[in-house]
Design an enzyme around this catalytic site. Structure first.
Site: not given
Lengths: 150, 473
Positions: A63-66
């Protein structure tokens, strides 16, 4: 919110050189549609450098996130399947074959989506079937079906 | 014997809590000391105008923030400061002690109220309801503090004052240390120094041209002895802090800096009392005095205010009180090290016993090793899922746990998610990814921590829920 996903939010069988490249490629469509800023992509990658592969959820999914303040402009999600899978440095769940890129704009508007996704991704068989999709349409049909089943 | 040890360990822990409210704010105390010293030295009205408002408002509020935060994170800090205003408004004397009582209480009460209310708050209203509970509870506690707590503390300092003046009237001046030294530790030093000793001393000035009363509270000897004992025999952080504190205390005259060291180990008040008695005995024996108030109680200001020819005698008396306090404090500090070890050992024994009872090594026994008692799973009401950004992986993991809880028929446990930077936060159990485990433990060591690798299917989830169901059954 999963019901609003269209075939334009899915890209299948993407090839990437390494995990950084994989994140960049899966974020590219959101960048082009002005849903996120360039620095949001850097922030996603930076977090993995800093903390380790904690964005790998399990079952070969990342889950790519920032943080929202790192340049997320609109609540959005993008699905990318990787073929071949890419090592993210989490030996238990490598290779990663599905990247979900998430841009959240606050603390809670995306929670419904997270809940729906969790219900689907918990079952490893679901992930395997999604990743085997040959087209975005196939992926989408499967996703909607799994959502209704959950 | 065992009871005695655990009592001491408890007293030390309590003292540790008290000093934890002060230590983060020492910078502000020192800054205030510098402004005060400069203001009086340069007799600058501008600088002097800082003294009273900072002492009345800033310092108690800062203690309120630290105390509230210790109990209940940022929310606790807000209600801690808010409720501290109650005791400040309700009293004429400085309310540092009041802040140390009311702020942790307010934060604790808020934690309890939130615990009851939160599971019933509809989605989307968390922020509004959360703020309302702080507002309403804060207002109530502030009013209670204003009406009851502030007068209670005022009369406590009145009690110390009465004790001092009785002894003064009976020519038992050295024994005033029995009241003055404990009162100082409770931050009633200014109340005693400026409230009682200064007016009494000033009347003596008219007759004698100098007064010994100005020396009673400002004598840095007793505190100096304690700090030196920590410098020599303390360990870890306490020792490292003691060096700087010694200079700030003796030269800077900011006595507040040694109070936490005594609070950490309250028995040390015996050393300061003995030091105080020695100093005052010598002051009266030498018939020395100051020609005015020495504030702050620094060696330098004391020398400046000393009556002509008394300087050397005063120095000797201060040194003697420091030596006496140091000798006693050394014994206590050395022994308390042993106590701590004993305390640790008894905790580890308890953990081992528990393992033996369970018949197998528990997965989380490492957590118990530094916990006071076995973890009670039936009391779990709030699970906090922590990750780096606090909204993606943790939200995902939190919703998985939520689903599993529901499936197990448990509906009264809240599962929340948070970024690691917002810790500490109220929670009974914290779940996080292994890569963040260490950071979480550093930030919030007193909460049960479960680390997982697999957000989606961690075996730890089922284990946790299984234990909760079992404990409730």
């Amino acid at each position: 919110m999963l019901e609003n996903v269209t075939i334009n939010d899915i890209e299948v069988n993407v090839q990437a050189a390494d995990w950084e490249d994989a994140i960049r490629k899966s974020a590219q469509p959101l960048l082009e549609r002005d849903k996120i800023e360039e620095r949001y992509v850097d922030a996603m990658i930076d977090a993995v450098h800093r903390v380790g592969p904690y964005i790998v959820l399990g079952n070969h999914v990342a889950l790519a996130h920032a943080r929202p303040e790192c340049g997320a402009k609109e609540l959005s999600v993008f699905f990318t399947t990787l073929n071949p899978g890419i090592a993210f440095g989490n030996e238990n769940f490598d290779p990663v074959t599905l990247i979900i890129t998430l841009a959240a704009i606050d603390e809670d508007s995306h929670l419904e989506l997270m809940g729906e996704l969790a219900g689907i991704l918990m079952d490893e068989k679901n992930v395997m079937r999604l990743v085997e999709s040959k087209t975005s349409e196939e992926f989408l049909t499967l996703l909607q079906k799994m959502r209704d089943e959950d | 014997m065992e009871n005695k040890v655990s009592w001491r360990v408890k007293a030390q822990r309590f003292g540790g809590k008290l000093s934890a409210m002060v230590v983060p704010n020492l910078g502000a105390f020192m800054g205030w000391g510098i402004l005060t010293a400069l203001g009086i030295w340069m007799s600058s009205d501008m600088l002097k105008s800082f003294i009273s408002p900072m002492l009345t408002y800033l310092l108690p509020l800062l203690i309120g923030v630290a105390a509230g935060k210790m109990i209940y994170g940022d929310k606790g800090a807000v209600i801690g400061a808010f409720s501290t205003m109650g005791v400040i408004v309700g009293s004429e004397i400085t309310m540092l002690l009041g802040a140390m009582i009311i702020a942790p209480f307010a934060a604790w009460a808020l934690k309890k109220v939130d615990g009851v209310v939160e599971p019933h708050v509809p989605v989307g209203f968390e922020l509004l309801i959360g703020n309302l509970t702080t507002a309403i509870l804060g207002a109530i506690v502030a009013i209670v503090g204003c009406i009851w707590l502030a007068p209670a503390i005022t009369s406590l300092s009145g009690l110390f004052a009465a004790g001092v003046s009785v002894l003064e009237n009976h020519n038992l001046l050295p024994l005033t240390a029995i009241f003055i030294e404990p009162a100082k530790i409770l931050f009633l030093n200014n109340a005693i120094g400026q409230g009682i000793l200064t007016p009494l001393g000033t009347t003596q000035l008219a007759d004698l041209g100098k007064s010994v009363l100005f020396l009673l509270e400002s004598n840095p000897g007793p505190g100096l002895g304690v700090l030196l004992a920590y410098c020599m025999f303390g360990k870890g952080k306490a020792r490292a802090n003691a060096y700087g504190a010694t200079v700030i205390h003796a030269i800077g005259g900011v006595h507040e800096i040694y109070f936490p060291f005594v609070l950490m180990n309250p028995v040390l008040v015996i050393a300061t009392i003995a030091g105080g008695i020695t100093g005052t005995f010598l002051f009266t024996l030498f018939k020395v005095g100051l020609v005015g108030v020495s504030s702050p109680g620094s060696i330098i200001t004391i020398m400046m205010m000393a009556s002509a020819g008394d300087q050397l005698k005063i120095l000797v008396a201060i040194a003697a009180s420091a030596v006496v306090s140091f000798l006693l404090a050394s014994v206590i500090v050395k022994n308390s090290k042993l106590d701590e070890e004993e305390g640790d050992r008894s905790l580890k024994d308890a953990a081992k016993q528990m393992e033996a009872l369970k018949g197998k090594k528990s997965r989380i026994s490492s957590v118990f090793e530094d916990k006071e008692e076995a973890f009670d799973y039936s009391k779990v009401k709030k699970i906090l899922y922590v990750c780096d950004a606090g909204l993606g992986s943790s939200a995902m993991g939190a919703s998985v746990i939520g689903k599993k809880l529901k499936k197990a028929g448990i509906t009264d446990i809240v599962v929340k998610h948070a970024p690691v930077m917002n810790l500490p936060q109220e929670a009974d159990v914290i779940v996080t990814h292994v890569s963040l485990g260490e950071v979480v433990r550093e930030k919030q060591s007193d909460t049960m921590l479960i680390t997982i690798q697999d957000y989606l299917n961690a075996p730890e989830y089922d284990e946790l829920i299984g234990k909760i169901s079992k404990a409730r059954a």
